[in-house]
Scaffold this motif. Structure first.
Motif, PDB file in Angstrom:
ATOM      1  N   ALA A   7       1.009  -0.893   0.089  1.00 45.69           N
ATOM      2  CA  ALA A   7      -0.244  -0.261  -0.500  1.00 45.69           C
ATOM      3  C   ALA A   7       0.666   1.217  -0.208  1.00 45.69           C
ATOM      4  N   ILE A   8       1.626   1.368   0.886  1.00 41.63           N
ATOM      5  CA  ILE A   8       3.039   2.678   0.597  1.00 41.63           C
ATOM      6  C   ILE A   8       3.968   2.568  -0.143  1.00 41.63           C
ATOM      7  N   ALA A   9       4.653   1.543   0.059  1.00 42.40           N
ATOM      8  CA  ALA A   9       6.281   1.605  -0.606  1.00 42.40           C
ATOM      9  C   ALA A   9       6.132   1.446  -2.415  1.00 42.40           C
ATOM     10  N   ASP A  10       6.970   2.679  -2.482  1.00 38.73           N
ATOM     11  CA  ASP A  10       7.243   2.538  -4.123  1.00 38.73           C
ATOM     12  C   ASP A  10       8.863   1.088  -4.054  1.00 38.73           C
ATOM     13  N   HIS A  11       9.674   0.912  -3.271  1.00 40.20           N
ATOM     14  CA  HIS A  11      11.036  -0.258  -3.592  1.00 40.20           C
ATOM     15  C   HIS A  11      10.799  -0.390  -2.066  1.00 40.20           C
ATOM     16  N   VAL A  12      11.275  -1.939  -2.388  1.00 42.82           N
ATOM     17  CA  VAL A  12      11.314  -2.241  -1.320  1.00 42.82           C
ATOM     18  C   VAL A  12      13.124  -2.765  -0.422  1.00 42.82           C
ATOM     19  N   ALA A  13      13.181  -3.268   0.153  1.00 39.83           N
ATOM     20  CA  ALA A  13      14.786  -3.476   1.054  1.00 39.83           C
ATOM     21  C   ALA A  13      14.640  -4.649   1.527  1.00 39.83           C
ATOM     22  N   MET A  14      14.526  -5.690   2.339  1.00 43.42           N
ATOM     23  CA  MET A  14      14.692  -6.603   2.569  1.00 43.42           C
ATOM     24  C   MET A  14      16.614  -6.828   3.521  1.00 43.42           C
ATOM     25  N   ILE A  15      16.207  -7.046   4.679  1.00 44.87           N
ATOM     26  CA  ILE A  15      17.390  -7.042   5.568  1.00 44.87           C
ATOM     27  C   ILE A  15      17.416  -8.109   6.484  1.00 44.87           C
ATOM     28  N   HIS A  16      18.124  -8.768   5.805  1.00 47.02           N
ATOM     29  CA  HIS A  16      18.355 -10.676   7.092  1.00 47.02           C
ATOM     30  C   HIS A  16      19.784 -10.300   7.007  1.00 47.02           C
ATOM     31  N   GLU A  17      20.038 -10.510   8.441  1.00 42.28           N
ATOM     32  CA  GLU A  17      21.162 -11.083   9.408  1.00 42.28           C
ATOM     33  C   GLU A  17      21.796  -9.285   9.077  1.00 42.28           C
TER      34      GLU A  17
END
Lengths: 245, 261
Positions: A199-209
């Motif tokens: 709903a909100i974002a244009d881009h996504v960054a997934m952070i893992h460890e």
């Protein structure tokens, strides 16, 4: 524009962030996703200066934020996870907190506060209540009104829908989208609610460890082949991300 | 063979932790003093805290002083009777209250009431991210939260102690005239004649130092509170304990400075 370059941060032997680089263009919305304890909040706190990164650089409009935080905060607003409303102050005073420090008269600040409260769907009578008298959803709205009170250019949302029912989550997501679009603000959102992301974002960054595992436009998210991201999107217990942390 | 090393390691850890906390309290104090003197100022907050810390502590301090003065009169009378010195009751009650018991007992009572509430309030604000929110709203929490409380307690405590002195002497007077057979006029004259200005000022300066300690320990513990209800609870306990112990220690040091240096 907000840019993080090679940010690392450890607490003792615990490497919370490893060489994180991210960029949000002017007027765009970035959602940072990832499980609990993966370093999302620490990333945000590094930008706010509440935590000092061990190495790396944070740039706002191509200038280092170090020594410029006052200027940064002057055009900044944030919706905190639990609202973080000042419970000793009435709602309108919370919303107008930043305005009251300026040159404006008290009446003028109150009028702006009421106008912002209306913008987030709250009636005028709420203005004189105290935060403790409000429901969780109303507190989020007041927090949102406070974040946008001084018309900021940059807004951060920390878990904007946590603790809300699905309908209220939808309402808050929609409000955020509308307000951000009409203000043209640059935003960063921390969440693990995928409805919120869409709903909100244009881009996504997934952070893992502590590392950026995947980065791209929301539209590419579902088609991405990254096994970590797929597991997160489907919410499966099976996959590369250990379910027991 | 490793057993003695474990003991040494434990002693070392405790020593390092002790000095680390002294260091961080010292830094906190320096930061607070800077926050008190550098603008912006928050007069409304100072007034609010002055009322919360000073005005609302009046009943506690007043009752403490009243009963202490009354008990003191009885004790001195009983003690003085052993060498026919009952007549010293008015002067010793006055000196004892003003120099020692007014500020110290008042300080300890206010430490219980105020250190705990400052620690709980600031600790809860820390835990619920309200302190972070202040920072993002371009407001220095040290200036907005810590400085007004410290200023209010440092100014408020001597005023409370002054009122406590008067009430304590009155407690002694009431017991002296109703139970111990002192003449009302004589009691008052004796009190005034033997009391010196230095007795009063030294007591008030001590109270001011105690006020500073009370606010700083409450704020420091709250500011560094751990997470959750348990963290705030621990901060509150630590605030009261550390403020009380520091008040007693500071009292001894100030007595040395005032009367024996």
């Amino acid at each position: 524009m907000i840019e993080l370059r090679n940010i690392s941060k450890s607490f003792g032997a615990n490497h919370v962030l490893r060489d994180v680089s991210l960029k949000v263009d002017q007027g765009k919305s970035l959602a940072i996703i990832g499980g609990s304890g993966t370093g999302k909040s620490v990333t945000l706190k590094c930008i706010l200066g509440l935590i000092k990164p061990d190495s790396g650089e944070i740039l706002i409009d191509n200038q280092s934020i170090e020594g410029q935080r006052e200027a940064f905060f002057a055009k900044f607003g944030m919706l905190f996870q639990g609202g973080a409303l000042f419970d000793s102050l009435p709602v309108w005073h919370n919303v107008a907190f930043r305005l009251l420090q300026g040159e404006r008269s008290k009446e003028e600040c109150r009028d702006i506060a009421i106008q912002k409260l209306k913008r987030v769907g709250l009636q005028e009578r709420v203005a004189d209540l105290f935060p403790a008298e409000l429901s969780g959803g109303m507190q989020k709205r007041v927090g949102l009104a406070r974040a946008i009170a001084a018309d900021p250019e940059i807004i951060f949302f920390d878990e904007p829908t946590t603790g809300l029912d699905p309908i209220m989550s939808g309402v808050i997501n929609e409000l955020i989208r509308e307000i951000v679009t009409e203000m043209g603000a640059t935003t960063m959102t921390i969440t693990h609610d995928m409805t919120s992301v869409r709903a909100i974002a244009d881009h996504v960054a997934m952070i893992h460890e502590g590392k950026v595992q995947w980065h791209g436009p929301v539209a590419d998210m579902d088609a991405a082949s990254d096994p970590y991201l797929s597991q997160f999107l489907t919410g499966s217990a099976q996959g590369p991300i250990e379910a027991v942390r | 063979m490793t057993y003695p090393i474990h003991i040494l390691a434990a002693i070392g850890r405790a020593t390092i932790a002790f000095f680390a906390s002294i260091g961080s309290v010292t830094l906190f104090i320096a930061h607070t003093i800077r926050a008190i003197f550098a603008p912006p100022y928050y007069p409304r907050e100072i007034l609010k805290q002055f009322i919360a810390i000073g005005y609302f502590s009046l009943p506690v301090v007043g009752l403490t002083a009243l009963f202490t003065g009354a008990a003191l009169a009885l004790q001195i009378y009983a003690g003085g009777a052993r060498f026919n010195a009952e007549a010293v009751v008015p002067s010793i009650v006055a000196i004892g209250m003003v120099r020692e018991l007014g500020p110290v007992l008042g300080g300890l009572m206010v430490a219980g009431r105020v250190s705990s509430s400052i620690a709980a309030e600031i600790g809860t604000m820390r835990v619920t991210e309200q302190i972070d929110a202040l920072t993002t709203l371009s407001t220095d929490p040290m200036k907005y939260l810590v400085a007004p409380r410290t200023l209010a307690a440092t100014i408020g405590l001597p005023i409370l102690a002054g009122i406590g002195d008067v009430i304590g002497i009155m407690g002694g007077y009431l017991v002296g005239t109703t139970r111990l057979g002192f003449n009302s006029g004589n009691y008052i004259t004796n009190t005034i004649d033997f009391l010196e200005t230095a007795d009063v000022t030294s007591g008030l300066i001590k109270a001011s130092v105690f006020g500073f300690i009370i606010a700083i320990m409450g704020a420091y513990q709250g500011y560094n509170s751990g997470r959750g209800a348990q963290g705030v609870g621990r901060a509150t306990t630590n605030a009261v304990v550390s403020a009380s112990v520091l008040i007693l220690a500071a009292n001894y040091i100030l007595n040395e400075l005032f009367f024996f240096a």
